[in-house]
Write a protein that holds these residues in place. Structure first.
Motif, short mmCIF file in Angstrom:
data_model
loop_
_atom_site.label_atom_id
_atom_site.label_comp_id
_atom_site.label_asym_id
_atom_site.label_seq_id
_atom_site.Cartn_x
_atom_site.Cartn_y
_atom_site.Cartn_z
N GLY A 64 7.78 -12.74 55.28
CA GLY A 64 7.30 -12.36 56.61
C GLY A 64 5.83 -12.09 56.58
N TRP A 65 5.45 -10.81 56.75
CA TRP A 65 4.04 -10.47 56.87
C TRP A 65 3.25 -10.67 55.58
CZ3 TRP A 65 2.96 -6.69 53.42
CH2 TRP A 65 4.01 -5.85 53.04
N THR A 66 3.92 -10.94 54.44
CA THR A 66 3.18 -11.22 53.21
C THR A 66 2.90 -12.70 52.99
OG1 THR A 66 5.20 -11.37 51.90
CG2 THR A 66 4.15 -9.21 52.03
N ALA A 67 3.72 -13.59 53.56
CA ALA A 67 3.60 -15.00 53.17
C ALA A 67 3.86 -16.00 54.28
CB ALA A 67 4.55 -15.28 52.00
N TYR A 68 4.41 -15.59 55.41
CA TYR A 68 4.73 -16.57 56.46
C TYR A 68 3.46 -17.19 57.04
CZ TYR A 68 7.80 -18.62 60.02
OH TYR A 68 8.52 -19.49 60.81
N MET A 69 2.31 -16.56 56.80
CA MET A 69 1.06 -17.09 57.33
C MET A 69 0.77 -18.51 56.83
SD MET A 69 1.06 -13.77 56.60
CE MET A 69 0.85 -12.22 57.47
N GLY A 70 1.25 -18.83 55.62
CA GLY A 70 1.09 -20.20 55.15
C GLY A 70 1.79 -21.18 56.05
N ASN A 71 2.97 -20.79 56.54
CA ASN A 71 3.68 -21.64 57.49
C ASN A 71 2.94 -21.74 58.81
OD1 ASN A 71 5.77 -21.94 55.60
ND2 ASN A 71 6.84 -20.14 56.37
N LEU A 72 2.39 -20.62 59.29
CA LEU A 72 1.63 -20.66 60.54
C LEU A 72 0.44 -21.60 60.41
CD1 LEU A 72 1.58 -16.91 61.70
CD2 LEU A 72 3.14 -18.74 62.38
N ALA A 73 -0.19 -21.62 59.22
CA ALA A 73 -1.29 -22.55 58.99
C ALA A 73 -0.82 -24.00 59.12
CB ALA A 73 -1.88 -22.31 57.61
#
Length: 580
Positions: A390-399
């Protein structure tokens, strides 16, 4: 304070219907938790999936008495509209704590229905209708309004949940960890992050990115006048108005050097009081690479989205994003840890690669500048999914989602590689849904497991955008079914919705306001097999992972609410409404 110990196995016992005659009898007020389905409803073209389960069965599965037939009735029970045979018996005790029969019904005409199983009872009612998730979507966004800090919620907009303002945050002290000398600053507004009254940049920027993604993917999902918030009637999108309340606060957390402070918080959590009653000093704490890159990403994305809303505001956001990017590049490993005297939410992370990729992707999509694409080539987004991502790693998916959203700017080889990764992972999620008795894709249940289900559904949406494959959309609907009642706890996890939803969420206003029902539109965290709160929460001994949820106010591990749990639910409900 509402500390009634209403834990799942007791709740199930209280709500199970008794024996019933063979065939639909007259309407029964008490629904049984042994028939589990989406308590909000289904679209007219959507199959009805439900599960009949013995939710407390721990014996030999050979002794389980399967049911044979079921009936779909109107709400009164006087009219049968469908008769069918239940599915095969499945032993799901290890993961879900049940022996179950899962069944699929072909789509039903618009109307309101119940399932009836002889000698078991009636299900909770459900609807079949167009726009059946519209109220869920609107309710989840209004849940953010109820979380506004520094602002009174008048009855005009908040109804019975009206309250005085708390935490003006106009004279917040700098904590030594901030790197600033003693002094005060003004950092008003924003949303309370969770059941507490603190505000966190990592977990503010991340949900903002998910919410803005919906706007980019489907258009404005809540036009002016939709949400009944103070900004309604200003001629601008209510959806963007509500998100702007958080963006405005995030902007106040940027230091003059471009870096972004990690959080605004008291030293310890407040008690179960109303916002106005929590008066301990508040501090600007820390500065971190993760918070700075997350801020840069959300601000750059918002600069794109808000361009037509307010061009000057968009320029301000983009300038702030660039400034944050420069600081993050110069400080790639400023990882946050709580100082010894601070015990509120840490949101720590020992790796900022995902946050950096997200920031680069949003800045590249907004500006088209080579600098950001070069960084993406050196630090490509990590496309992945798993419980707790979630808040630690999902940002890669958002990218990755953002780069696929702008194929005109992304070189074909890079675009196609990301597209293949997203589709491959979405295929695995769809297979996991198909292989689960409750048709959701996760098998590990930790903190915020309900957000894992919603984040998986958001990932399926990304694949659907690329392929228009209806199988992804159907799997998203299954995930929503799970969150809204098709689960072994037979609970619609969104407060104020369904006929059996959480009543004792870990949420300070809901515990202290003297109102029986909690603040509506907030997603409970969901089953958590780790039970970090078991010293204060009564769980059934040996309870299975999917039943490890307690409707008790002290249960911060399973029944708290949080911005980054609501945001993907909002996205999925809005996406499904736009593609029904």
């Amino acid at each position: 304070m509402r500390y009634l110990l209403l834990f799942p196995f007791l709740f199930l016992l209280l709500h199970c219907g008794g024996d019933a005659p063979a065939g639909p009898p007259s309407f029964a007020d008490r629904a049984t938790a042994r028939i589990q389905l989406n308590q909000v409803g289904y679209y007219p073209d959507q199959p009805i999936r439900f599960t009949y389960a013995d939710t407390s069965y721990v014996g030999d599965p050979l002794q389980f008495r399967p049911a044979t037939v079921f009936y779909v009735t109107d709400l009164s029970g006087d009219s049968t509209v469908h008769e069918g045979t239940l599915g095969d018996t499945l032993d799901w005790r290890e993961l879900a704590g049940v022996v179950a029969q899962s069944t699929r019904i072909d789509p039903l005409p618009a109307g309101e229905y119940r399932i009836f199983i002889p000698e078991v009872g009636y299900s909770h009612p459900f609807r079949v209708a167009e726009n059946v998730l519209r109220e869920v979507f609107v309710g989840s966004v209004r849940g953010l309004y109820y979380q506004r800090a520094g602002q009174a919620l008048p009855e005009t907009y908040a109804g019975e949940y009206a309250r005085e303002a708390g935490h003006p945050d106009t004279a917040v002290q700098f904590h030594p960890s901030s790197g600033r000398e003693a002094g005060k600053t003004s950092s008003p507004g924003g949303w309370y992050d969770a059941g507490d009254f603190n505000k966190y940049v990592v977990n503010g920027a991340f949900p903002v990115g998910q919410l803005l993604a919906l706007y980019e993917d489907v258009g404005d999902p809540a036009a002016d006048g939709t949400l009944n918030i103070p900004e309604s009637g200003n001629g601008r999108s209510d959806y963007l108005d509500e998100i702007k309340y958080e963006l405005d606060w995030l902007l106040t957390m940027q230091d003059a050097d471009g870096g972004v402070f990690h959080k605004l918080t008291t030293l310890k959590f407040a008690g179960m009081v109303m916002p106005r009653g929590a008066t301990k000093p508040r501090f600007i704490v820390g500065k971190s690479t993760a918070a700075t890159f997350d801020f840069a990403a959300a601000a750059a994305q918002a600069a794109r989205v808000y361009r037509e809303y307010d061009a000057d505001y968009a320029d301000r956001l983009l300038s702030a994003a660039r400034h944050a990017w420069s600081w993050g590049i110069a400080h790639p490993a400023e990882f946050f840890r709580n100082p010894p005297d601070v015990s509120t939410g840490e949101y720590g992370d020992d790796n900022a690669d995902d946050e950096r990729a997200w920031a680069a992707a949003e800045l590249f999509a907004t500006t088209g500048e080579q600098e950001f694409y070069n960084d993406l080539q050196e630090n490509p987004p990590r496309v992945r999914f798993g419980p707790g991502v979630g808040w630690t790693a999902y940002m890669g998916n958002l990218a990755a989602f953002t780069l696929l959203r702008h194929p005109d700017r992304v070189p074909r080889e890079f675009h196609d590689r990301l597209r293949g990764q997203v589709i491959t992972l979405a295929d695995s999620l769809q297979l996991a849904v198909d292989g689960n008795a409750y048709r959701q894709p996760i098998t590990g249940f930790g903190w915020g497991s309900n957000s894992d289900v919603a984040n998986a559904a958001m990932f399926l949406a990304a694949a659907h955008r690329q392929t228009r494959n209806a199988a992804y959309l159907n799997a998203m609907r299954d995930c929503m079914n799970y969150l809204l009642g098709h689960n072994p706890n037979a609970v619609c996890y969104l407060t104020g919705f369904g006929t059996r939803s959480p009543m004792f969420i870990h949420h300070r206003q809901s515990a202290a306001d003297g109102i029986d029902a909690p603040v509506p539109g907030l997603l409970s965290g969901g089953p958590n097999e780790r039970q970090q709160d078991k010293a204060d929460t009564r769980y059934r001994p040996g309870v299975a992972p999917m039943q490890s949820w307690a409707d008790q106010t002290p249960s911060y591990a399973s029944n708290e609410i949080c911005l980054n749990w609501n945001a993907p639910l909002t996205y999925v409900a809005g996406y499904l409404e736009a593609h029904q």
